[in-house]
Design an enzyme around this catalytic site. Structure first.
Site: not given
Ligand code: TEU
Ligand code: CA
Length: 596
Positions: A22, A24, A26, A30, A99, A206, A275, A348-349
């Site tokens: 990150d 900034n 939040d 990013d 992606d 994907d 994928e 990430h899955d």
């Protein structure tokens, strides 16, 4: 076959932008954050960065629900930030693969909003079916059929404006595009060319093997009135699984070849990886054989679907090593003559492999098993993929409360399986989610031991979107980058070895001692032009926490007295490994490759 393409000895690093860095405050990663970490990635030695989606999106499925393919979501930054990232990456010799999510769009995409009007040109861009009161999907005799969504509930959602149901394999905010419609395909290729012309280096695609649906000659879906294809029986949650009808459908090869022709012909230096749920090793060979002009490589999932009971993700079991050998051996053999393999355990899955098949219970076993599993994967033939944090030995989240989770797949599954249908009790479901939730891979990247692991500033205005793992105080990049014994240092060795050792990149693969339950061993051999075997590597990994005897077929290949000069790479120090091999055994989680 074509000369070895550039990616045949490349290593790809997957970034999940939301959790990487990150910039900034939040609490969400990013693009500028990624740019600030390029030196770390260049130093690691990887060749390609694959970014999970950063396009404009309502974030229902963390960006895999896209509402504008040609804009960046403000959460991640702007198109200018993307151009800067591309430029800075290319300066460092890093390629960037984006992606591509085109099996479905967001329901907030302009195409879908237009499609809700039957008279609009986009009316046939999605899978719409009429509704008859009393025949709602999910009820006996439902129309068009009983399909269920990966994310729980029916795969058919009623739209009051159009007065019909639309099909969504994933969340109801992810309507499936109708690839039978040439206008859809043309629009997708146009968007892909726009990105390739902007300077990206390819795509991870994907669920690209779900785009061709199995309809009968009149275009009727399985189970639909008058269809020649019956629906499958419903499962324990009252729906049938659409996968058998959507995976590797009748026009799969046609669509992929058309895409290759329309987007990639004439370009070079790119990478396409699909994928591929539902794809067998034999189909992988066909799709990745360059002669067929479809995709460079695929992600197959057999090995990551095997460690659970009756194909239910939420009933995890321990994977027996012979089963893993059988699956990976099948994948390697299928592409021994043509075609290619991707090599991955994490993404990430998926839960993190050191927690799933290694032992993250102590620092010593965590580091040793992380290295052993990395050596095992990276010494196979194919292109390895490293998921952010895997190179540090980052572990599962080990959350204990439902409200710590963010992933709709896990939360929907809990609601549907425990609360709505009761097919699984809360305790076993919480165990299943703790072991297999996708959030295990999505806790913030652990850069240092500060409050939020350096993912966001310690005094950031907003907490990270998901909790930082408390073990970041001991597992983080800062603590490992200068430690030659670290997991990070070991990944650097593996990546360097693939770049400079032709046997690792191109040697063939032969499994040894397939039935041994502790040791995974194989030979990689590279023949010289005249067919003589030029160089061979023998790889042996003790994928267990106990001392292992080296099994007979493998031991027969060992030189009588192993010299340290034979050792190409080892998870322990060479003296330790020399002693182990001389005794024809391996210490817990000891892995080694020796030159024969
Ligand atoms: O994943 C598709 C997919 O098959 C996963 O949902 C997987 O089956 C499941 O998570 C494991 O149990 C892709 C993306 O990688 C995933 O993040 C998206 O949620 C999904 O497609 C929809 O776009
Ligand atoms: Ca941010």
């Amino acid at each position: 076959a074509t000369p070895n393409p550039w990616w045949a000895n490349a290593v790809v690093y997957q970034i999940y932008p939301r959790s990487f860095q990150d910039s900034n405050g939040d609490g969400i990663g990013d693009l500028k954050g990624i740019t600030s970490r390029l030196d770390y990635l260049a130093d690691l030695g990887v060749d390609v960065l694959w970014l999970s989606p950063v396009y404009r999106s309502p974030q229902d499925d963390n960006g895999y629900d896209i509402s504008d393919y040609q804009d960046i979501d403000p959460l991640f930054g702007t198109l200018e930030d993307m151009d800067e990232l591309l430029d800075e990456a290319h300066k460092r010799g890093l390629r960037i693969v984006m992606d591509l999510v085109v099996n479905h769009t967001s329901d907030e995409h302009a195409w879908f909003q237009a499609s809700r009007d039957k008279d609009d040109p986009h009316a046939d861009w999605y899978w719409w079916r009429p509704a008859r009161p009393g025949h709602e999907p999910g009820t006996p005799g439902a129309e068009p059929n009983q399909w269920g969504s990966y994310f729980g509930g029916s795969a058919w959602e009623y739209d009051p404006k159009r007065g019909e149901y639309y099909f969504h394999q994933f969340s109801k905010k992810q309507p499936d595009l109708n690839w039978e419609n040439p206008e859809v395909r043309k629009a997708v290729y146009k968007m892909m060319n726009w990105w390739m012309d902007r300077g990206i280096d390819g795509f991870r695609m994907d669920v690209i093997t779900l785009i061709s649906k199995k309809v009968d000659k009149n275009g009727r879906l399985p189970g639909e009135e008058g269809s020649e294809i019956a629906d499958l029986p419903v499962g324990e949650e009252g729906y049938s699984n659409p996968n058998p009808f959507c995976a590797d459908g009748p026009r799969q090869d046609e669509f992929l070849a058309e895409m290759r022709h329309e987007v990639f012909d004439g370009r070079e230096g790119f990478l396409t990886v699909g994928e591929a749920p539902g794809i067998t090793p034999a189909r992988n060979e066909h799709i990745t054989d360059p002669e067929n002009g479809e995709l460079d490589m695929l992600f197959l999932f057999e090995h990551l679907d095997a460690d659970c009971e009756d194909n239910t993700k939420w009933k995890p079991t321990k994977l027996e090593l012979p089963k893993l050998k059988e699956i990976l051996n099948g994948q390697q053999n299928a592409v021994s003559k043509a075609g290619w393999a991707s090599l991955f355990f994490d993404n990430h899955d998926q839960p993190r492999i050191v927690s799933r098949w290694g032992d993250d219970s102590t620092k010593e076993t965590r580091e040793a098993s992380a290295k052993a599993l990395a050596l095992l994967l990276h010494m196979h033939r194919g292109t390895p993929y490293i998921y952010e944090g895997e190179e540090l030995g980052m572990t599962n989240a080990h959350f204990t409360e439902l409200d710590q989770y963010r992933d709709l797949e896990s939360l929907n599954a809990y609601r549907q399986r425990v609360i709505e249908t009761g097919v699984q009790d809360s305790e076993s479901m919480m165990h299943g989610i703790a072991e297999r939730s996708r959030d295990n891979a999505r806790t913030p990247m652990q850069w240092d031991g500060s409050k939020y692991a350096g993912f966001t500033a310690p005094d950031a205005a907003t907490e990270p979107w998901i909790s930082v793992n408390p073990n970041h105080v001991e597992i983080n990049a800062a603590a490992q980058c200068d430690d030659p014994e670290s997991v990070h240092a070991f990944y650097k060795q593996l990546i360097d070895l693939r770049h400079r050792n032709p046997v690792v990149a191109a040697g063939d693969f032969r499994l040894l001692d397939a039935s041994d339950r502790q040791v995974y061993s194989f030979v990689r051999a590279l023949s010289s032009k005249d067919g003589q075997v030029a160089k061979r590597l023998l790889v042996m990994v003790n994928v267990s926490g106990e001392i292992a005897r080296i099994p007979s077929e493998t031991a027969a290949l060992l030189p009588l007295d192993v010299d340290e000069s034979h050792i190409v790479i080892t998870t322990h120090d060479s003296a330790h490994t020399k002693l182990s091999l001389t005794k024809r055994e391996l210490a817990p989680w000891e892995g080694v490759a020796i030159e024969l």
